[in-house]
Design an enzyme around this catalytic site. Sequence first.
Site, PDB file in Angstrom:
ATOM      1  N   GLU B  62     -41.843 -46.684 -54.929  1.00 34.52           N
ATOM      2  CA  GLU B  62     -40.911 -47.195 -53.851  1.00 34.52           C
ATOM      3  C   GLU B  62     -41.183 -48.458 -53.132  1.00 34.52           C
ATOM      4  O   GLU B  62     -40.326 -49.176 -52.896  1.00 34.52           O
ATOM      5  CB  GLU B  62     -40.941 -45.872 -52.935  1.00 34.52           C
ATOM      6  N   HIS B 131     -42.173 -32.969 -48.121  1.00 29.28           N
ATOM      7  CA  HIS B 131     -40.888 -33.518 -48.634  1.00 29.28           C
ATOM      8  C   HIS B 131     -39.901 -33.180 -47.532  1.00 29.28           C
ATOM      9  O   HIS B 131     -38.483 -33.022 -48.177  1.00 29.28           O
ATOM     10  CB  HIS B 131     -40.711 -32.648 -49.942  1.00 29.28           C
TER      11      HIS B 131
HETATM   12  C1  TPP Z   1     -43.677 -40.978 -54.152  1.00 26.95           C
HETATM   13  C2  TPP Z   1     -42.611 -39.872 -54.805  1.00 26.95           C
HETATM   14  N1  TPP Z   1     -41.678 -40.507 -55.554  1.00 26.95           N
HETATM   15  C3  TPP Z   1     -40.931 -39.533 -55.933  1.00 26.95           C
HETATM   16  C4  TPP Z   1     -41.336 -38.287 -56.123  1.00 26.95           C
HETATM   17  C5  TPP Z   1     -40.479 -37.075 -56.943  1.00 26.95           C
HETATM   18  N2  TPP Z   1     -40.979 -36.784 -58.399  1.00 26.95           N
HETATM   19  C6  TPP Z   1     -41.777 -35.761 -58.226  1.00 26.95           C
HETATM   20  S1  TPP Z   1     -42.302 -35.539 -59.714  1.00 26.95           S
HETATM   21  C7  TPP Z   1     -41.836 -36.882 -60.342  1.00 26.95           C
HETATM   22  C8  TPP Z   1     -42.102 -37.226 -61.669  1.00 26.95           C
HETATM   23  C9  TPP Z   1     -43.656 -37.426 -61.929  1.00 26.95           C
HETATM   24  O1  TPP Z   1     -43.806 -37.625 -63.166  1.00 26.95           O
HETATM   25  P1  TPP Z   1     -45.475 -37.479 -63.652  1.00 26.95           P
HETATM   26  O2  TPP Z   1     -46.199 -38.465 -62.781  1.00 26.95           O
HETATM   27  O3  TPP Z   1     -45.458 -38.054 -64.961  1.00 26.95           O
HETATM   28  O4  TPP Z   1     -45.918 -36.193 -63.630  1.00 26.95           O
HETATM   29  P2  TPP Z   1     -45.341 -34.809 -64.349  1.00 26.95           P
HETATM   30  O5  TPP Z   1     -44.231 -34.208 -63.625  1.00 26.95           O
HETATM   31  O6  TPP Z   1     -44.850 -35.045 -65.780  1.00 26.95           O
HETATM   32  O7  TPP Z   1     -46.510 -34.015 -64.498  1.00 26.95           O
HETATM   33  C10 TPP Z   1     -40.808 -37.444 -59.258  1.00 26.95           C
HETATM   34  C11 TPP Z   1     -40.140 -38.821 -59.468  1.00 26.95           C
HETATM   35  C12 TPP Z   1     -42.233 -37.881 -55.460  1.00 26.95           C
HETATM   36  N3  TPP Z   1     -42.653 -36.582 -55.634  1.00 26.95           N
HETATM   37  N4  TPP Z   1     -43.147 -38.685 -54.926  1.00 26.95           N
END
Ligand code: TPP
Lengths: 337, 327
Positions: B62, B131
Amino acid sequence: MAQPAELTIEESPAVLEELYRQMLFIRHFEEKCNQVYRMGKAGGYLHVYIGMEATAVGWLSMLRKDDYVITAYRDHAQALLMGDDPVAVMAEIMGRRGGTSRGKGGSMHLYDIKNNFFGGWGIVGGHIPLGAGLAFGSKYKGEDRVTLNFLGDGASNAGVFYETLNMAGLWDLPCIFLIENNEFAMGTRLEYHAANVELHRKGYPFGIRHERMDGMDVLAVRKAARRIIDYVRTEQRPYLVEVMNYRFAGHGAADNDQSLYRTPDEVEAAKARDPIRLLERVILDQGVLTQEQIEAIHAEIEDQVQDIYEKADAMPFPDPEEVYDNVYTDMEVEKGH
Amino acid sequence: MAIKEMTYREAVRQAMVDEMERDPNVFLMGEDIGRYQGTFRVTQGLFNQFKQVRVLDTPITEPGIVGLATGAAMVGLRPIVEMMTMSFSILALDQIINHSAKVHYMTAGQACVPLVIRGPGGAANQLSAQHSHSMEGWYAHVPGLKVVAPAFPADAYGMLKTAVRDDNPVIFTEHPTLYGVKGEVPVDMDYLVPFGKANIVRQGSDISLIAYSKMVHVCLEAAEKLAGEGIQAEVVDVRSLLPLDVETIYASVRRTHRAVVVYEDWRSGGFGAEIAARIGEDCFDDLDAPVGRVGGLNVPMPYARVLELQCIPNADDVIAAVRKAGL
Ligand SMILES: Cc1ncc(C[n+]2csc(CCOP(=O)(O)OP(=O)(O)O)c2C)c(N)n1
Ligand SMILES: [Mg+2]
């Protein structure tokens, strides 16, 4: 990519069975969570660990009881493996007063501080420096604990990850940064979110030892984990590992259109690496258990999970007054609207 | 102009489509907005329509996204950044407050930042403590930003178009629970709803209920209930926090002589306090009762639905404040 399973098996039959039971328990527990969500008995965001079991089971089985673990929101497996009461975990996911955070956290925010599990965090990347702080704390106090800091492939793009790696390299923090590369950050594939898809290389600029390894074969995971944990404990220095696993389930329980980022064929192909089936094969080949015994274990664990769910479901929701608890250690918040 | 019935979500999308078609310098960036069609499906179809560079899937970074958008805006592009939720904009506070909001002033007008940061803000359904933030009040504290929080599809449409054409950084909050709300939208390339204009969405003579975003709907529900017992509440939809249309608010209070300000953010120090203070300062002689405030409970948002519902102001909480104002 994933390395083939080692041929020599060091684990005793009892250990093999235990690893199998742990992975199976997580699988069934997670399937129950998805079901609970669909029944409307859990809400918000709920992310299961299906397909990734060998990573947490393998790594956590190599830790010492006093080592620290921290992860993001895909945290059920770690909470369960670190010794959290499964009924309390399920109750938390269902928002009940008997939950690990008395219903205030939910699926994404599980903690078990007495068992050295530090959560359970919803902001992608946010917990990574906390993990380094745990490692800093133990080193500061002259202890030889290791901190296992789980993060996703998506989280490895967050600026705070690089900031943390720099500090960990600079101050030799006994922290293992464990990138779980499950190939997706929500609906975005690895190749669309990372300039260099060899994520382990992110350790290089900070002088941190790093490697990529398999995360599906629990025995291979354990072998690598033992070596790396020993190094971090004795040298008191950081390490970065990129563990290749795969998420069979959707990103979260509400991710209902996976066709936007992967094909069913791809998921089927990945299922050939299903960590539970991989270990099952070893167990059968080695004559540790028979097919009938394996089936009996499945049934036993399914019953166990059903029982956990029923116990959790019998628990009450929090009392209205509890909403004000625990904002501060030493003062009350102003009440009312 | 065609009047179309559409959801809030569709209205936001239509505004982006209009502006992208009108101006090639308008582009979108955000997490999962393209191939994945947006987590709240606001950007559905736009990746296919406008393709890669104009609908940009970003990594989860972000501060980087907002900073990059700010730089691009300084050289003439007009980025619309989607925050997957406004809670994640907290990570980008430095870029927004220290950079985007300061450019025009620090360059003494040599540069400006035509940037829109939009996304769902407020509590949805059991998303817990990290959130569920209402960020609009935080941003409305910052000189250099404009902040809007429309409650209805037509306003979402007209105000987003205004935001894109504005040469200043605009924070555009969409409440996640409003995406499915339907309304009539005058679809027209030049349908613009100006900032700094509040809207009386229900007329009444006994008390003014002043709110923005989702809380406008809560106030309307409260007003409906109050009408059943003969109390006529006027509902003022603030729409735009910065600039703030105090004239419309004051005129309403001068008619009704009573006011309750309603906001979802934590009660203590929230933006409703600013509105209440201004009414107190400027309408003191017109008031028959102290200005009331209804805000969210001063606790991190809990997960359990029973506790969460307790935190978010509802119609009964508004009615309780109306009673406190002497009705
Ligand atoms: C700062 C922030 N931006 C966006 C999100 C929304 N979000 C939650 S999980 C995610 C994907 C994360 O992927 P990864 O780090 O690969 O973990 P995985 O879900 O595959 O375990 C996103 C974009 C968030 N929780 N926090
Ligand atoms: Mg991932």
